[in-house]
Design an enzyme around this catalytic site. Structure first.
Site, PDB file in Angstrom:
ATOM      1  N   SER A 175     -28.982   4.732   4.819  1.00 52.23           N
ATOM      2  CA  SER A 175     -30.451   4.754   4.673  1.00 52.23           C
ATOM      3  C   SER A 175     -31.031   5.182   3.354  1.00 52.23           C
ATOM      4  O   SER A 175     -30.796   6.297   2.704  1.00 52.23           O
ATOM      5  CB  SER A 175     -31.082   5.824   5.730  1.00 52.23           C
ATOM      6  N   ASP A 330     -34.027  -5.295   6.946  1.00 56.19           N
ATOM      7  CA  ASP A 330     -35.202  -5.432   7.449  1.00 56.19           C
ATOM      8  C   ASP A 330     -35.450  -7.148   7.797  1.00 56.19           C
ATOM      9  O   ASP A 330     -36.440  -7.539   8.396  1.00 56.19           O
ATOM     10  CB  ASP A 330     -36.571  -5.258   6.408  1.00 56.19           C
ATOM     11  N   ARG A 361     -35.937  -2.478  17.236  1.00 50.61           N
ATOM     12  CA  ARG A 361     -35.929  -4.002  16.829  1.00 50.61           C
ATOM     13  C   ARG A 361     -35.106  -4.936  17.480  1.00 50.61           C
ATOM     14  O   ARG A 361     -35.069  -6.117  17.828  1.00 50.61           O
ATOM     15  CB  ARG A 361     -35.827  -4.066  15.463  1.00 50.61           C
TER      16      ARG A 361
HETATM   17  C1  S3P Z   1     -36.623   1.348   2.801  1.00 54.54           C
HETATM   18  C2  S3P Z   1     -35.557   1.579   3.308  1.00 54.54           C
HETATM   19  C3  S3P Z   1     -34.978   0.926   4.656  1.00 54.54           C
HETATM   20  C4  S3P Z   1     -35.985  -0.291   5.237  1.00 54.54           C
HETATM   21  C5  S3P Z   1     -37.419   0.336   4.958  1.00 54.54           C
HETATM   22  C6  S3P Z   1     -37.628   0.642   3.536  1.00 54.54           C
HETATM   23  C7  S3P Z   1     -37.050   2.118   1.723  1.00 54.54           C
HETATM   24  O1  S3P Z   1     -35.062   1.856   5.781  1.00 54.54           O
HETATM   25  O2  S3P Z   1     -35.797  -0.563   6.578  1.00 54.54           O
HETATM   26  O3  S3P Z   1     -38.299  -0.802   5.110  1.00 54.54           O
HETATM   27  O4  S3P Z   1     -38.092   1.668   0.735  1.00 54.54           O
HETATM   28  O5  S3P Z   1     -36.246   2.997   1.095  1.00 54.54           O
HETATM   29  P1  S3P Z   1     -33.598   2.950   5.924  1.00 54.54           P
HETATM   30  O6  S3P Z   1     -33.509   3.505   4.560  1.00 54.54           O
HETATM   31  O7  S3P Z   1     -34.068   4.080   6.966  1.00 54.54           O
HETATM   32  O8  S3P Z   1     -32.682   1.909   6.412  1.00 54.54           O
END
Ligand code: S3P
Length: 449
Positions: A175, A330, A361
């Protein structure tokens, strides 16, 4: 968007080929970070191409509440005057992040590392999302969690220490939000803060921290080298700078898949960011037989961008490896839509993180496929979609659960199914792609109320 208003149902109907050019809005990830690093730096940050969607506007409002001043000079053109690391003030009111997971989690990192107290809240979707993944490392860094909703959710109140404790932290999930929250808290730590990730996730925080003057080292990690160890030297002086936001590949994904599945289409999508940690969907679609050409590759704002020329294509089912998930996290809803039009079986592996996005999702995609006559199966964390190379029936109504990407994915589907597809609420599309409707309509798409 508190979403107290009436839902806005929308219907997409099959029709003529899509034709034309478009530039998707600015990247959401970079837009949030531009506002946050603008707040944490001294002097002016000038942003071009900012995504003016609801999510980013919430982050901007929070940055203002924490002490930044900002001015909108024109469409997507903002100037932020920051307060520097350590210069934040207590916000007078709750920071309401609406639907924005990224904005809220990154700002928790900021507040958690600095001597301020702030309360975070959001809409029903944000209130359902897990925040312990952020609170756990922050507690190790000295953050006090003064209040939290059951299960570690918003509304919650954080008080940061005078100086954060530098830590080395292995993220429990792939993440970028967890990684970024720890690094942002580490800005106010005397010493090195290290984040170790088993699989590389989007690296915008690292790149932008460097752009603003921080020292960040990144080395491969793990037996196969797929992971990363990222180390930030704490208490830098960040200096405001110019940020040019490239077009968001996660938004480009919708017109891109639409052009592939609507027979006879040809669409060019301009200025799309090609950061390799974001291009998993394009790689997968090309494996499926998609006709996507990368034209005019160039550098913009420290990222490679390209124009994508997309032509309607006969797609075939493929296996999408779990390792690719961080580079297209995403994009699975719209990939599932593409898979519904492909000939053969598409198996998407390792989608557990999809359960904790703006909606569950995995469940929302499965329900949408079911409502529109697409054969599919969830097996553990895998989503399996069976196509026979012809247009699915459509005709269903899809529950979007306050999730913009579910909304856009199924509107795209309805442009090529036998019967129209309806979504129960399109209001959340404004969080990431406010111009989605007119943009798609300009290509010839039949989407409307
Ligand atoms: C993001 C990280 C992702 C993604 C989100 C944007 C970011 O989430 O799904 O739309 O900008 O760091 P995760 O880090 O929880 O996977």
């Amino acid at each position: 968007m508190s979403h107290d208003s009436e839902p806005t149902p929308l219907t997409a109907a099959p029709g003529a080929p899509l034709r034309g050019r478009l530039r998707p809005p600015g990247d959401k990830s970079i837009s949030h970070r531009a506002m946050i690093l603008g707040l944490l730096s001294i002097g002016e940050t000038r942003v071009e191409g900012l995504l003016e969607g609801d999510d980013v506007l919430r982050t901007a409002a929070s940055a203002r509440a924490l002490g930044a001043s900002m001015e909108r000079l024109g469409e997507g053109r903002w100037v932020v005057r920051g307060v520097g690391v350590g210069g934040l003030s207590d916000p007078a009111e709750t920071l309401d992040f609406g639907n924005a997971g990224t904005g809220s989690r990154l700002m928790m990192g900021v507040v958690g590392g600095q001597p301020v107290t702030a309360t975070f809240d959001g809409d029903a979707s944000l209130r359902s999302r897990p925040m312990r993944r952020i609170l756990d490392p922050l507690r190790l860094m000295g953050t006090q969690v003064l209040a939290e909703a059951e299960g570690g959710r918003v509304p919650l109140t954080l008080r940061g220490p005078r100086e954060a404790i530098p830590i080395s932290y292995e993220t429990p999930a792939a993440s970028a939000q967890i990684k970024s929250a720890v690094l942002l808290a580490g800005l106010n730590a005397p010493g090195a803060t290290t984040v170790i990730e088993a699989a590389a996730t989007r690296d915008h925080t690292e790149r932008m921290l460097r752009l603003f003057g921080a020292e960040v080292s990144v080395v491969p990690h793990g037996p196969d080298g797929h992971g990363r160890a990222i180390t930030l030297t704490g208490q830098p002086t960040l200096r405001g700078t110019d940020v040019v936001v490239p077009a968001d590949p996660s938004s480009a994904a919708f017109p891109l898949v639409a052009a592939l599945i609507v027979p006879g289409s040809e669409v060019t999508i301009e200025g799309v960011m090609m950061n390799p940690l974001r291009t998993g969907l394009i790689t997968t679609l090309i494996e499926m037989g998609a006709d996507i050409e990368r034209l005019r590759e160039r550098e913009e704002g420290g990222e490679t961008v390209a124009d994508l020329r997309v032509r309607a294509s006969r797609l075939r089912g493929v296996d999408v490896p779990a390792e690719r998930a961080p580079a297209m996290i995403d994009e699975y809803p719209v990939l599932a839509v593409a898979a519904a039009f492909a000939e053969g079986t598409t198996r998407m592996h390792g989608l557990h993180e999809l359960r904790v996005k703006e909606s569950d999702r995995l469940a929302a995609v499965a329900a949408g496929l079911k409502a529109n006559g697409v054969a599919h199966l969830i097996q553990g964390d895998d989503l399996i979609v069976h196509g026979d190379g012809t247009a699915p029936a459509g005709g269903g109504t899809v529950a979007t659960h306050l999730d913009h990407r579910i909304a856009m994915a199924f509107l795209v589907m309805g442009l090529a199914t036998a019967k129209p597809v309806t979504i129960d609420d399109g209001a959340m599309i404004a969080t990431s792609f406010p111009s989605f409707l007119p943009t798609m309509q300009a290509l010839g798409a039949g989407i409307g109320a």
